[in-house]
Design an enzyme around this catalytic site. Structure first.
Site, mmCIF file in Angstrom:
data_model
loop_
_atom_site.group_PDB
_atom_site.id
_atom_site.type_symbol
_atom_site.label_atom_id
_atom_site.label_comp_id
_atom_site.label_asym_id
_atom_site.label_seq_id
_atom_site.Cartn_x
_atom_site.Cartn_y
_atom_site.Cartn_z
ATOM 1 N N ASP A 13 7.916 -11.012 -3.100
ATOM 2 C CA ASP A 13 8.265 -10.106 -1.996
ATOM 3 C C ASP A 13 9.568 -10.562 -1.351
ATOM 4 O OD1 ASP A 13 5.974 -8.739 -2.527
ATOM 5 O OD2 ASP A 13 4.878 -9.388 -0.736
ATOM 6 N N GLY A 41 -2.081 -7.327 -7.017
ATOM 7 C CA GLY A 41 -3.052 -8.089 -7.796
ATOM 8 C C GLY A 41 -3.130 -9.530 -7.329
ATOM 9 N N GLU A 138 -0.571 -1.129 -9.928
ATOM 10 C CA GLU A 138 0.814 -1.598 -10.100
ATOM 11 C C GLU A 138 1.040 -2.132 -11.522
ATOM 12 O OE1 GLU A 138 2.542 -2.702 -5.690
ATOM 13 O OE2 GLU A 138 1.644 -4.325 -6.834
ATOM 14 N N ASN A 182 -6.998 4.264 0.901
ATOM 15 C CA ASN A 182 -6.882 4.730 2.282
ATOM 16 C C ASN A 182 -6.954 6.257 2.224
ATOM 17 O OD1 ASN A 182 -4.298 5.745 1.689
ATOM 18 N ND2 ASN A 182 -3.288 3.880 2.403
ATOM 19 N N ASP A 238 2.327 -8.834 10.957
ATOM 20 C CA ASP A 238 2.802 -8.307 9.676
ATOM 21 C C ASP A 238 1.595 -7.720 8.936
ATOM 22 O OD1 ASP A 238 3.814 -7.841 7.169
ATOM 23 O OD2 ASP A 238 4.575 -9.861 6.835
ATOM 24 N N THR A 240 1.567 -6.304 6.035
ATOM 25 C CA THR A 240 1.667 -6.358 4.569
ATOM 26 C C THR A 240 0.501 -7.182 4.007
ATOM 27 O OG1 THR A 240 4.051 -6.500 4.904
ATOM 28 C CG2 THR A 240 3.252 -6.831 2.654
ATOM 29 N N ASP A 244 -4.928 -5.584 0.731
ATOM 30 C CA ASP A 244 -5.240 -6.497 -0.376
ATOM 31 C C ASP A 244 -6.279 -7.531 0.061
ATOM 32 O OD1 ASP A 244 -3.396 -5.168 -1.925
ATOM 33 O OD2 ASP A 244 -1.754 -6.483 -1.316
ATOM 34 N N ASN A 266 -13.464 -6.470 6.569
ATOM 35 C CA ASN A 266 -12.700 -5.951 7.714
ATOM 36 C C ASN A 266 -12.154 -7.105 8.558
ATOM 37 O OD1 ASN A 266 -12.814 -3.208 7.422
ATOM 38 N ND2 ASN A 266 -14.565 -2.909 8.788
HETATM 39 O O1 RIB Z 1 0.081 -4.569 -0.752
HETATM 40 C C1 RIB Z 1 1.201 -5.335 -0.440
HETATM 41 C C2 RIB Z 1 1.971 -5.657 -1.685
HETATM 42 O O2 RIB Z 1 2.482 -4.457 -2.227
HETATM 43 C C3 RIB Z 1 3.170 -6.538 -1.471
HETATM 44 O O3 RIB Z 1 2.885 -7.912 -1.554
HETATM 45 C C4 RIB Z 1 4.145 -6.053 -2.531
HETATM 46 O O4 RIB Z 1 4.401 -6.982 -3.521
HETATM 47 C C5 RIB Z 1 3.534 -4.777 -3.074
HETATM 48 O O5 RIB Z 1 2.983 -4.974 -4.314
#
Ligand code: RIB
Length: 296
Positions: A13, A41, A138, A182, A238, A240, A244, A266
């Protein structure tokens, strides 16, 4: 200890922090830049491993510094990387613009798109020993489908986080034990209208856990009744990797039943947004338990 096989992407990232998202054609100054491990992943694998699962990652990196770094990170987290192979393309990257806790992401898949059905076959032993197989989108669809078929042949639960979303074929849908979209991803995956989400959940009791950001997660129980598990309120730094973290945790805790697994997932997702980086805030089992104890 749950045994989880993750079939999915591994990205570096590249994160730019800005005050506001740039408009089309605009140049702006950013406030910071960093690189950190990511890929849906790899993130889900790390989330499950931190929570005590025994995780095998099936993925591809490039023959480059990012690939080396990503494999080393996964191994440091206790993830088995014997099925992370090296492809011809460069390691996948994600260009992430982070603004006030929200993000916009462009992924260049690179080696992730070389992950093949043969790679799944080579990981046959790991599939045989798995309690849950977890995948995202992905990596090539054909590879995900192959993994789903193998999981079904072995009678293993197959979880699909349909991100980035595409319309799913009926064949893949029929092989999925639990779909974790989602609201937008659900509409794309099933080719329905976003507002019809409740009907879709009720048509598939216990087969879809729909994430709703801070609001939590919804699914339908065995009787088709909608269940809503609220999220936990935290100060987000953050977001991000929050989804996952949810997915990795759900796989790690699946043996506890959907109700408990969703609550714990959660909480793990909430904790994950309190620190920077997709994997930076993912909690350990001890951190998760401490957080949940403090809630009651
Ligand atoms: O879900 C977040 C991820 O999506 C990030 O880490 C990025 O690499 C993308 O794959």
């Amino acid at each position: 200890m749950a045994r989880v096989v993750v079939v999915g992407s591994i990205n570096m990232d590249m994160v730019v922090v800005t005050d506001t998202f740039p408009r089309l054609g605009e140049t702006r100054f950013g406030k910071g830049f960093s690189t950190s491990p990511g890929g849906k992943g790899a993130n889900q694998a790390v989330a499950a491993a931190r929570l005590g699962a025994q995780v095998t990652m099936v993925g591809r990196v490039g023959a480059d510094a990012f690939g080396e770094a990503m494999k080393a990170t996964l191994a440091r987290e206790g993830v088995d990387v014997q099925h992370v192979t090296t492809g011809r393309e460069a390691t996948g990257i994600a260009a992430i613009t982070l603004t006030g806790g929200d993000n916009a992401i462009v992924v260049v898949p690179g080696a992730n798109y070389e992950l093949s059905p043969e790679d799944i076959d080579r990981a046959a032993d790991a599939f045989e020993q798995a309690d849950v197989v977890l995948a995202q989108l992905e990596v090539p669809y054909a590879t995900v489908l192959h993994a789903a078929r193998r999981a079904r042949a072995l009678n293993k639960p197959f979880f699909l986080n349909p991100a980035p979303a595409v319309a799913l074929t009926q064949e893949l849908l029929d092989l999925v034990t639990l779909l974790t979209p989602n609201q937008h991803e659900l509409a794309t995956a099933l080719q329905t209208r976003e507002e019809d989400w409740a009907d879709e959940l009720q048509k598939r009791p216990g087969q879809i856990a729909m994430t709703r950001g801070e609001e939590g997660v919804s699914y339908a129980d065995a009787n088709g009744q909608l269940v809503h598990k609220p999220g936990f309120s935290v100060d987000a730094v953050d977001t991000t990797g929050a989804g996952d973290t949810f997915n990795g945790a759900l796989a790690a805790f699946w043996s506890l039943g959907i109700d408990t697994a969703v609550r714990r997932a959660n909480a793990a997702a909430a904790l994950s947004v309190t620190r920077a980086g997709a994997q930076g805030g993912m909690p350990t089992l001890a951190e998760l338990d401490q957080f949940l104890d403090a809630q009651s």
